[in-house]
Write a protein that holds these residues in place. Structure first.
Motif, PDB file in Angstrom:
ATOM      1  N   THR A   1       0.934   4.160  -2.807  1.00  0.00           N
ATOM      2  CA  THR A   1       0.678   5.554  -2.454  1.00  0.00           C
ATOM      3  C   THR A   1       1.821   6.454  -2.903  1.00  0.00           C
ATOM      4  O   THR A   1       1.603   7.551  -3.411  1.00  0.00           O
TER       5      THR A   1
ATOM      6  N   TRP B   1      -4.602  -1.581  -5.677  1.00  0.00           N
ATOM      7  CA  TRP B   1      -5.323  -1.878  -4.430  1.00  0.00           C
ATOM      8  C   TRP B   1      -6.336  -3.005  -4.616  1.00  0.00           C
ATOM      9  O   TRP B   1      -6.575  -3.785  -3.705  1.00  0.00           O
TER      10      TRP B   1
ATOM     11  N   ARG C   1      -4.932   6.161  -2.004  1.00  0.00           N
ATOM     12  CA  ARG C   1      -5.983   5.359  -2.628  1.00  0.00           C
ATOM     13  C   ARG C   1      -7.266   6.178  -2.747  1.00  0.00           C
ATOM     14  O   ARG C   1      -7.798   6.669  -1.752  1.00  0.00           O
TER      15      ARG C   1
ATOM     16  N   ASP D   1       0.830  -1.209   0.000  1.00  0.00           N
ATOM     17  CA  ASP D   1       0.000   0.000   0.000  1.00  0.00           C
ATOM     18  C   ASP D   1       0.864   1.258   0.000  1.00  0.00           C
ATOM     19  O   ASP D   1       0.600   2.212  -0.729  1.00  0.00           O
TER      20      ASP D   1
END
Length: 553
Positions: free
Chosen positions: A181, A266, A187, A177
């Motif tokens: 990012t 994601w 996200r 994640d």
DNA sequence: CTGACTTGCGCC
DNA sequence: AAAGGGCGCAAGTCAG
């Protein structure tokens, strides 16, 4: 070695069947409810036993979930597929009333199990009869030694595949994640475009004077590029890279990041990285050449940018090992080309070719060899071929002959005897016409093109397929060695978690990592001996003990 | 609308 | 003269 065949019978029971020495007809040695099968199997694993079953994907996941690991099996589905395609097998010995059923048998997927738990086509097949046919066919084959090795390796691969799915590749969603990012921005809610992509889209629209352009649409993008006066016929990256235009860098950056978002963004994390593990389904024998296929999460093409998220558990390490230039080395071994085997003694085979005087530079060596194995003859690689053929006559001769055989419509085989599929194109349906009317020249040109394309396939088949066999032997031997390094359940010992054609990942307690490194090397040497015997070909490995996959290589 | 096909790109 | 192997996947495209 005992061979115990397992089969499902009505009433939720499993029957264990075994043929004693000297007896023709196998006898039922046990009949247990399905839920007692793990204990039954565990009870026999201390002694040397090979479990025979219709299909590993239908038996082994349940055993693994119950904490039972088996040493050996015969996977009748995979063995059937190999034997049916083998020119060294008398097909009459394999023929039975349910042969079409075995031909059509697909591995069990989760979806199938959930949707049709009571309608498994495997239950209509007689595994004992199929086993008897396969044993007879194997015994009668002039290539029974090599084929038996291939079937054992293939079956071992089926066990490994199920074990890797059960264990899973350690995957840190938080690392993944953060990586997304950093590259894309936070996200976004819903399916919205992340900030970085939105900014790039704006730059592209401005740069191409196309205010409403959707850069995700190849059709719109191509029109916009052409409208801006750029000489392009498609929107592929390597096409655009050659174009000088202020908007092009933004387009390339957009495509790179949009690809990451779509393939490993994601949504991928939500779907595939559950409970800290990535668990794809590996499909041994899923590719005609014998390579594995996979399904779920694009397992065999995990991009390097997300590999930092593959992180070993605390106190554990990943041992990442890959073979340098597997296929050229395999080609040297299977052709018995001593000059190429000499070049293969170098850690870098291409440098070895330079040292041997075949070519002037590493780049030439690589291009030439890849061209010889893929059938590429355009440009640089084609110019290298004659020199390589003089220096490595047996190696180059082997792939050339495989190509000619394919062009004639013949089947070719790997070293251990996996046969290529017969050609299906119209060109293969009848012998080559010797004379044809001029008005038929166009279809004839089509047929010649198809024939050459099939030749490239068979050329590559023998090398890619034998490479897959080397890798299977490596994997099988390594699996055995890893088991001996630890105690207790599979996932508490050093265990395989990923396999990528010529690369393996082992998840291991930190203190056992040195022993794993030793095992990985020993297994590579053993694979070379199994395939090529005393004809020495080196298979040097790049091995790294790391916390994260990204730290290897 | 769905389903089949195409495009493009990631890996070996 | 031209001739580049094997996959999986997502999104877009297009026919029915």
């Amino acid at each position: 070695m005992r061979r115990i065949l397992l089969r499902r019978i009505p009433g939720g029971l499993v029957e264990a069947v075994e043929r004693s020495a000297g007896e023709e007809v196998p006898a039922v040695v046990a009949r247990v409810p399905l839920e007692e099968l793990p204990d039954h199997v565990r009870g026999h694993e201390g002694a040397a036993v090979r479990w025979v079953w219709d299909d590993t994907t239908r038996w082994y996941p349940g055993l693994l979930a119950a904490g039972v690991r088996v040493q050996r099996c015969t996977d009748l589905r995979l063995s059937h597929a190999v034997l049916r395609r083998s020119p060294a097998v008398d097909q009459a010995l394999l023929a039975g009333t349910d042969t079409p059923g075995w031909d059509a048998l697909a591995p069990a997927g989760d979806a199938d199990a959930a949707l049709f738990p009571l309608a498994d086509p495997a239950d209509a097949l007689d595994a004992a009869a199929e086993d008897a046919r396969q044993q007879a066919a194997l015994a009668a084959s002039p290539q029974r030694g090599r084929l038996a090795l291939l079937l054992a390796a293939e079956s071992s691969g089926a066990l490994t595949a199920a074990e890797m799915t059960a264990a899973g590749l350690p995957w840190r969603a938080d690392v993944h994640d953060r990586l997304l990012t950093d590259l894309l921005g936070p996200r976004p809610a819903g399916g919205a475009r992340p900030a970085v992509l939105e900014r790039l889209a704006g730059e592209i629209r401005t740069g191409l004077a196309a205010p409403r352009l959707n850069p995700d649409s190849p059709v719109e993008l191509l029109r916009a590029l052409q409208h801006a006066g750029l000489p392009v016929e498609d929107t592929r990256s390597w096409t655009l890279e050659r174009i000088e235009h202020p908007a092009v860098p933004a387009v390339l950056e957009y495509k790179r990041l949009a690809r990451l978002l779509a393939a490993n963004g994601w949504a991928w994390l939500d779907t595939w990285a559950r409970d800290g593990r990535f668990r794809p389904t590996f499909l041994p024998g899923g590719v005609v050449t014998g390579r594995w296929a996979s399904s779920g999460g694009g397992a065999l093409s995990v991009p390097t940018v997300v590999r930092p998220a593959a992180v070993a558990d605390d106190g554990w390490r990943l041992v990442v090992a890959d073979v340098a230039q597997l296929e050229p080395r395999v080609l040297a071994g299977m052709s018995g080309d001593t000059a190429m085997a000499e070049a293969a003694r170098a850690a870098d085979l291409y440098e070895g070719m330079v040292a041997g005087g075949a070519v002037a530079t590493r780049t030439e060596a690589k291009l030439g060899i890849l061209g010889a194995m893929y059938g590429g003859t355009r440009g640089e690689s084609g110019r290298m071929l004659p020199r390589l053929a003089r220096r490595y006559p047996r190696a180059i001769g082997l792939v050339e002959e495989a190509a000619r055989a394919g062009e004639r419509g013949e089947v070719v085989t790997t070293l251990l005897g996996r046969g290529s599929p017969p050609p299906t194109g119209a060109w293969a349906q009848r012998p080559v016409d010797l004379g044809e009317a001029p008005e038929e020249s166009a279809p004839r040109a089509d047929r010649d093109r198809d024939r050459r394309a099939w030749g490239r396939f068979t050329r590559n088949f023998v090398v890619q397929g034998t490479g897959a066999e080397w890798a299977l032997c490596w994997l099988a031997d390594l699996r055995n060695r890893l088991w001996e390094l630890g105690e207790g359940r599979l996932e508490h010992r050093p265990h395989l978690v990923f396999f990528l054609h010529d690369e393996v990942l082992v998840h291991t307690p930190e203190e056992l990592a040195p022993a794993v490194v030793t095992a990985v090397h020993a297994s590579a040497a053993e694979a070379g001996r199994l395939l090529f015997g005393s004809f020495g070909v080196d298979f040097p490995l790049d091995v790294a003990v790391v916390r994260s996959w990204a730290d290897a290589g």
